[in-house]
Motif scaffolding. Sequence first.
Motif, PDB file in Angstrom:
ATOM      1  N   ALA A 550       0.828  -1.207   0.000  1.00 20.92           N
ATOM      2  CA  ALA A 550       0.000   0.000   0.000  1.00 20.92           C
ATOM      3  C   ALA A 550       0.862   1.257   0.000  1.00 20.92           C
ATOM      4  O   ALA A 550       0.522   2.262  -0.635  1.00 20.92           O
ATOM      5  CB  ALA A 550      -0.927  -0.003   1.219  1.00 20.92           C
ATOM      6  N   LEU A 551       1.976   1.206   0.721  1.00 23.62           N
ATOM      7  CA  LEU A 551       2.897   2.343   0.735  1.00 23.62           C
ATOM      8  C   LEU A 551       3.397   2.636  -0.667  1.00 23.62           C
ATOM      9  O   LEU A 551       3.492   3.791  -1.096  1.00 23.62           O
ATOM     10  CB  LEU A 551       4.066   2.046   1.673  1.00 23.62           C
ATOM     11  CG  LEU A 551       5.050   3.189   1.916  1.00 23.62           C
ATOM     12  CD1 LEU A 551       4.364   4.336   2.645  1.00 23.62           C
ATOM     13  CD2 LEU A 551       6.243   2.690   2.721  1.00 23.62           C
ATOM     14  N   ARG A 552       3.722   1.575  -1.415  1.00 18.77           N
ATOM     15  CA  ARG A 552       4.174   1.785  -2.786  1.00 18.77           C
ATOM     16  C   ARG A 552       3.074   2.437  -3.624  1.00 18.77           C
ATOM     17  O   ARG A 552       3.348   3.313  -4.452  1.00 18.77           O
ATOM     18  CB  ARG A 552       4.591   0.459  -3.422  1.00 18.77           C
ATOM     19  CG  ARG A 552       5.122   0.633  -4.839  1.00 18.77           C
ATOM     20  CD  ARG A 552       5.826  -0.574  -5.378  1.00 18.77           C
ATOM     21  NE  ARG A 552       4.950  -1.694  -5.613  1.00 18.77           N
ATOM     22  CZ  ARG A 552       5.306  -2.759  -6.331  1.00 18.77           C
ATOM     23  NH1 ARG A 552       6.513  -2.833  -6.863  1.00 18.77           N
ATOM     24  NH2 ARG A 552       4.477  -3.768  -6.503  1.00 18.77           N
ATOM     25  N   SER A 553       1.830   2.015  -3.426  1.00 18.62           N
ATOM     26  CA  SER A 553       0.720   2.603  -4.181  1.00 18.62           C
ATOM     27  C   SER A 553       0.540   4.078  -3.858  1.00 18.62           C
ATOM     28  O   SER A 553       0.284   4.895  -4.750  1.00 18.62           O
ATOM     29  CB  SER A 553      -0.577   1.852  -3.884  1.00 18.62           C
ATOM     30  OG  SER A 553      -0.476   0.499  -4.281  1.00 18.62           O
ATOM     31  N   THR A 554       0.687   4.440  -2.590  1.00 23.28           N
ATOM     32  CA  THR A 554       0.478   5.846  -2.208  1.00 23.28           C
ATOM     33  C   THR A 554       1.554   6.759  -2.788  1.00 23.28           C
ATOM     34  O   THR A 554       1.267   7.901  -3.151  1.00 23.28           O
ATOM     35  CB  THR A 554       0.453   5.999  -0.680  1.00 23.28           C
ATOM     36  OG1 THR A 554       1.683   5.520  -0.137  1.00 23.28           O
ATOM     37  CG2 THR A 554      -0.706   5.255  -0.066  1.00 23.28           C
ATOM     38  N   ILE A 555       2.789   6.269  -2.908  1.00 22.93           N
ATOM     39  CA  ILE A 555       3.836   7.142  -3.439  1.00 22.93           C
ATOM     40  C   ILE A 555       3.897   7.100  -4.964  1.00 22.93           C
ATOM     41  O   ILE A 555       4.558   7.941  -5.575  1.00 22.93           O
ATOM     42  CB  ILE A 555       5.223   6.803  -2.849  1.00 22.93           C
ATOM     43  CG1 ILE A 555       5.660   5.405  -3.264  1.00 22.93           C
ATOM     44  CG2 ILE A 555       5.231   6.955  -1.348  1.00 22.93           C
ATOM     45  CD1 ILE A 555       7.053   5.056  -2.802  1.00 22.93           C
ATOM     46  N   ASP A 556       3.191   6.135  -5.573  1.00 27.94           N
ATOM     47  CA  ASP A 556       3.102   6.103  -7.030  1.00 27.94           C
ATOM     48  C   ASP A 556       1.988   6.998  -7.558  1.00 27.94           C
ATOM     49  O   ASP A 556       1.811   7.121  -8.768  1.00 27.94           O
ATOM     50  CB  ASP A 556       2.858   4.674  -7.527  1.00 27.94           C
ATOM     51  CG  ASP A 556       4.150   3.873  -7.612  1.00 27.94           C
ATOM     52  OD1 ASP A 556       5.222   4.508  -7.564  1.00 27.94           O
ATOM     53  OD2 ASP A 556       4.092   2.641  -7.704  1.00 27.94           O
ATOM     54  N   ASP A 557       1.245   7.599  -6.658  1.00 29.91           N
ATOM     55  CA  ASP A 557       0.118   8.434  -7.044  1.00 29.91           C
ATOM     56  C   ASP A 557       0.594   9.688  -7.771  1.00 29.91           C
ATOM     57  O   ASP A 557       1.654  10.253  -7.465  1.00 29.91           O
ATOM     58  CB  ASP A 557      -0.672   8.816  -5.791  1.00 29.91           C
ATOM     59  CG  ASP A 557      -1.884   9.656  -6.135  1.00 29.91           C
ATOM     60  OD1 ASP A 557      -2.538   9.337  -7.135  1.00 29.91           O
ATOM     61  OD2 ASP A 557      -2.154  10.631  -5.417  1.00 29.91           O
ATOM     62  N   PHE A 558      -0.215  10.146  -8.740  1.00 31.63           N
ATOM     63  CA  PHE A 558       0.143  11.314  -9.545  1.00 31.63           C
ATOM     64  C   PHE A 558       0.287  12.570  -8.675  1.00 31.63           C
ATOM     65  O   PHE A 558       1.125  13.432  -8.936  1.00 31.63           O
ATOM     66  CB  PHE A 558      -0.929  11.538 -10.626  1.00 31.63           C
ATOM     67  CG  PHE A 558      -0.667  12.720 -11.505  1.00 31.63           C
ATOM     68  CD1 PHE A 558       0.313  12.672 -12.493  1.00 31.63           C
ATOM     69  CD2 PHE A 558      -1.383  13.905 -11.337  1.00 31.63           C
ATOM     70  CE1 PHE A 558       0.565  13.762 -13.295  1.00 31.63           C
ATOM     71  CE2 PHE A 558      -1.139  14.997 -12.145  1.00 31.63           C
ATOM     72  CZ  PHE A 558      -0.165  14.926 -13.127  1.00 31.63           C
ATOM     73  N   GLU A 559      -0.542  12.675  -7.635  1.00 32.51           N
ATOM     74  CA  GLU A 559      -0.530  13.884  -6.804  1.00 32.51           C
ATOM     75  C   GLU A 559       0.398  13.748  -5.590  1.00 32.51           C
ATOM     76  O   GLU A 559       0.296  14.514  -4.641  1.00 32.51           O
ATOM     77  CB  GLU A 559      -1.953  14.199  -6.344  1.00 32.51           C
ATOM     78  CG  GLU A 559      -2.895  14.543  -7.492  1.00 32.51           C
ATOM     79  CD  GLU A 559      -4.286  14.911  -7.010  1.00 32.51           C
ATOM     80  OE1 GLU A 559      -4.528  14.778  -5.778  1.00 32.51           O
ATOM     81  OE2 GLU A 559      -5.114  15.323  -7.827  1.00 32.51           O
ATOM     82  N   PHE A 560       1.283  12.782  -5.628  1.00 28.22           N
ATOM     83  CA  PHE A 560       2.205  12.567  -4.507  1.00 28.22           C
ATOM     84  C   PHE A 560       3.080  13.798  -4.285  1.00 28.22           C
ATOM     85  O   PHE A 560       3.642  14.370  -5.218  1.00 28.22           O
ATOM     86  CB  PHE A 560       3.080  11.356  -4.802  1.00 28.22           C
ATOM     87  CG  PHE A 560       4.138  11.100  -3.769  1.00 28.22           C
ATOM     88  CD1 PHE A 560       3.807  10.620  -2.516  1.00 28.22           C
ATOM     89  CD2 PHE A 560       5.467  11.354  -4.053  1.00 28.22           C
ATOM     90  CE1 PHE A 560       4.783  10.374  -1.569  1.00 28.22           C
ATOM     91  CE2 PHE A 560       6.450  11.111  -3.118  1.00 28.22           C
ATOM     92  CZ  PHE A 560       6.111  10.623  -1.871  1.00 28.22           C
ATOM     93  N   ASP A 561       3.178  14.217  -3.022  1.00 27.63           N
ATOM     94  CA  ASP A 561       3.976  15.391  -2.643  1.00 27.63           C
ATOM     95  C   ASP A 561       5.224  14.905  -1.899  1.00 27.63           C
ATOM     96  O   ASP A 561       5.141  14.333  -0.813  1.00 27.63           O
ATOM     97  CB  ASP A 561       3.143  16.309  -1.742  1.00 27.63           C
ATOM     98  CG  ASP A 561       3.869  17.627  -1.447  1.00 27.63           C
ATOM     99  OD1 ASP A 561       5.099  17.679  -1.618  1.00 27.63           O
ATOM    100  OD2 ASP A 561       3.198  18.589  -1.047  1.00 27.63           O
ATOM    101  N   VAL A 562       6.373  15.167  -2.487  1.00 30.61           N
ATOM    102  CA  VAL A 562       7.637  14.706  -1.913  1.00 30.61           C
ATOM    103  C   VAL A 562       7.859  15.299  -0.528  1.00 30.61           C
ATOM    104  O   VAL A 562       8.272  14.603   0.407  1.00 30.61           O
ATOM    105  CB  VAL A 562       8.801  15.071  -2.860  1.00 30.61           C
ATOM    106  CG1 VAL A 562      10.142  14.780  -2.197  1.00 30.61           C
ATOM    107  CG2 VAL A 562       8.686  14.306  -4.166  1.00 30.61           C
TER     108      VAL A 562
END
Length: 1006
Positions: A550-562
């Motif tokens: 799930a962590l990988r999915s959340t950071i693969d999101d288009f709107e991910f904020d570094v």
Amino acid sequence: MDPNIYALVLDTLNRATSQDPEVLKPAEKKLQEWEIEPGFYSVLLQVLSTHTLDVNVRWLAVMCFKNGVDRYWRRNAPNAITDEEKHKLREGLMSPTILSEPVAQIATQQAVLISKIARCDCPTHWPNLVPQLISVLDAPIPIMQHRVLLVLHHVVKALASKRLIGDKRSFQELTSTIYPFILNNWDQNTDRFLSYIQAGAPTDLITENLEKALLGLRILRKLTVFGFKKAHECDEAVAFLNVVFDRAKTSLECRKLLKGRGIYPLELCEKFIIHLTKVALGVLCFHPNSYVPLIKPSLEFALYYCFTEQGMSLIYERFTIQCLNIVKGILQCMEYKLPKTDPIKDMLSSPAPAVAQLAHQAKSEVLRHDTVWHMCRHLVTHYFLLSADDLALWDAEPESFATDEAGESWKYSLRPCTEAVFMELFHEYRSVLAPELVRLLASLQDGPARPDDLQAILKKDAIYNAVGLAAFDLYDDVDFDEWFTNVLSQELKIKDNNYRIIRRRVCQLIGQWSGVRASQSLRPAMYEALLQPLTSADEDPAVKLAAAEALRSTIDDFEFDVEQFAPYVPHALSALCELLVESEECDTKIHVLHVISSVTERMEGAVARAGGAAALFAHLPALWARAHHHHMLRAAALAALVHLVKALGECTANVRPFILGVVNESTKLSEPAHVYLLEDALELWLAILETSHAVDPPMLQLADNLYPILEQSTEHLRIVVYIMQAYALLCPEEFFLGAGGKCMGLLEDMLADMRTEGVITVLKMAEICISVTFPERNTYLGVKVIWPILIRVIHCLLEGDDLPAVLSVQLCLLSRVILLSTDLFYNAVEEAANGLTEYDSDPAKVLNRLLHVWTEKMNLATRVTRWKLIGLGLVALLTTKNQMVLQRFPAILLNLTEVLNDVRNIEYKDTYVDGLVAAPGSRAASPLEGCGGATRWGAGAAPRTPHLARRERLAAAHPAHRLDLRAATHHQLETLKSQVGAETFERLIQSTDKETLKQIREYIPL
């Protein structure tokens, strides 16, 4: 046949079945030597025909025969079997002794052997094969009937696999000839075995007819799917398809009887039923138009057996999967979908195809709204529930349970199959199912299920699974922010063992909904929720793995904020490293490594600032050593190393020997594992070079691996050239005096066979060779290294028919040589002229043609930097006192004027300023084109690497950025004037057209 030869072969076959290696090895070697001997396969056929011989000897004989057909049957094969022997072998294989083989395993191998020959020879060289087999089917001997059906099955299977137009046409002709006979034979055998089961006949009688019916069904399936252009135009095929589901219903009832008796044919009966459903799936896939009349009966069939209590009492798992796949296939079939309604398009477009309308009507008659909701509810409340076997597997092997089945597992596994059907159903009938599923979800909102109520937990897990799968279709119906805040985040905190089921599902829901509907402000809470089970020492392994995914999915999101995730990086990497250490199975480690790669790739610079990579570097050497035979795990480790090195921007001294050793081992073509590891290893190699401040002996020695990789193929040409460029910038002398020089020679040999992209890549590498080696240090080492390429470039330019992209790079290469030394350029022209009969081997004629192409086509260069460089090369030639250059003076001046116009900085209206010359203290206008490596900047970008600094220094030294074209042109014209005298110079000026003179005088006083 000579009895002595037969006895010798038979004795060798006997010894080759021995368990004693000293007897076995010589015999095997002798058999291999005989493979190319004329008559050897005739002897093997005689051995096969002698049923009294030892079974192991005959088994070995058929395997030798089969391997020989693979290697030597085709006419163009080395040491091919002669046509005369082939003819005898084909006749012998149709003999009664072969077609009445008593041993089932040998009979199967003989059938495969005949099918391999048929694939090569039928129908051209063996036209009577199928007629002979059909005629033998009427024989009264049961074993012969079975063996002929077995052979026919494998022959039809082999012929159906051919895909050339002529072969497909031949197979269709064969189908039309034998289809009625095979259908009738199958029908009779099926009636017999069904009636025998219902009458309680002896097992051997049931088995005999069931096996023949199954073989006939397999033949019919291939003929029906691949033997017709349009299956619905053949009456026999339609008749067969119309009885498929009736036969399946009767067979299921008979299976129940067999199961009650507990006798052997049960498994055969199940195979028969499965092949009936495979017929339906095959026609649905390859002949959707022919399947339209079967849509309604097949949906009703699947609904009864998969969604009613009466039907489910008769089925078994593999059959359920097949039925659900039929439903999925019907829902997914594009030919059955009506066009989306759009009033404007509807007026302009033609009506929906008749097939789509008929299919839609058939689906609508069965899949009414109440039926669809019943199917959806049954999928969720019955098929989605974790079974006792699932929970037992979870307890015994949590890692195996947690590993998601990917790819096409829905074809063979029940859970992925039911989930795939659910998603198709939900997508098709969203307006009906969404409100109902939301109500089902609302029924759970009274509070968390009691930890001791396992059934309630399993029900909640199933509903959560459905909401996760339908996330995209529930975008407007579920407020995920509120649901997560008030319910899901609280359920993650319940630590009871039974509640691990919900904790795992909550983690999956976060991953599924993060890219659908989760506000930006909720992200930190989601990260904390996922890190909670990851960092918990007593958490269940399956829950941890779900959280990691799930962590990988959340950071693969288009709107991910570094920046939002940056504070969590150390904890995430530390927890993932712990999970990697704790994991026991290789597949689990691969999954975790992929998550680590995703985090480091997305965060890059934040990883270096936050730390947390040291533990990973400490664990990877041991993991690499243990994974010696698991290449996919090593490949995942390589990918993680690539991202870690890039993210940190350095390769520290304590891990450098390990990483260089990994790259060396993975890029040696002598190592079998290179097939799996080479691509990632090259990426890691490039990353190490990019982060290195200086070269050391191990890294320089590593460059020796480049030549074999290039020599093997051009598959990895781009990244290998990037590695060569990185070496060239880091240690030019050492590299080009060793491996680099050899590689450039090989690239020159390969140029003739390369496509345009590869040619440009090599020419850019040659340009860098000149750019990074200086005469005061190594006496034109760069030019020496690329000298053969330079000669080839001149030859290509004389033709003048290359694409503009190639032409511009070729001219840039020549211009760099000229700017380095005009003598080298003229030496190259002189050497290129040798042997050119069309130019009488005259350097002057070659130069004249070269300058013609240069001045005529240099404006094809699209990049201003390259155009200016080519212009600088022309300017440098003006003062070389060459008559051919002076003859081209007007054309040279015209081109220089156009370049001057293009490079002028228009911001300065009153003064000419060269727009490409960097101001003192500033960076060059553009980095060096063609070098590999990241150039992104931003919060999550990788740290600034030494390689990037080297690229920028080289870009700043680029002649287009260093030399003012106007000043260089003025200086060269003044020098030329002093060389030739004022009078000659004036004649040269006057030979130029007035418009060109007018424009150039705006820049240069003439």
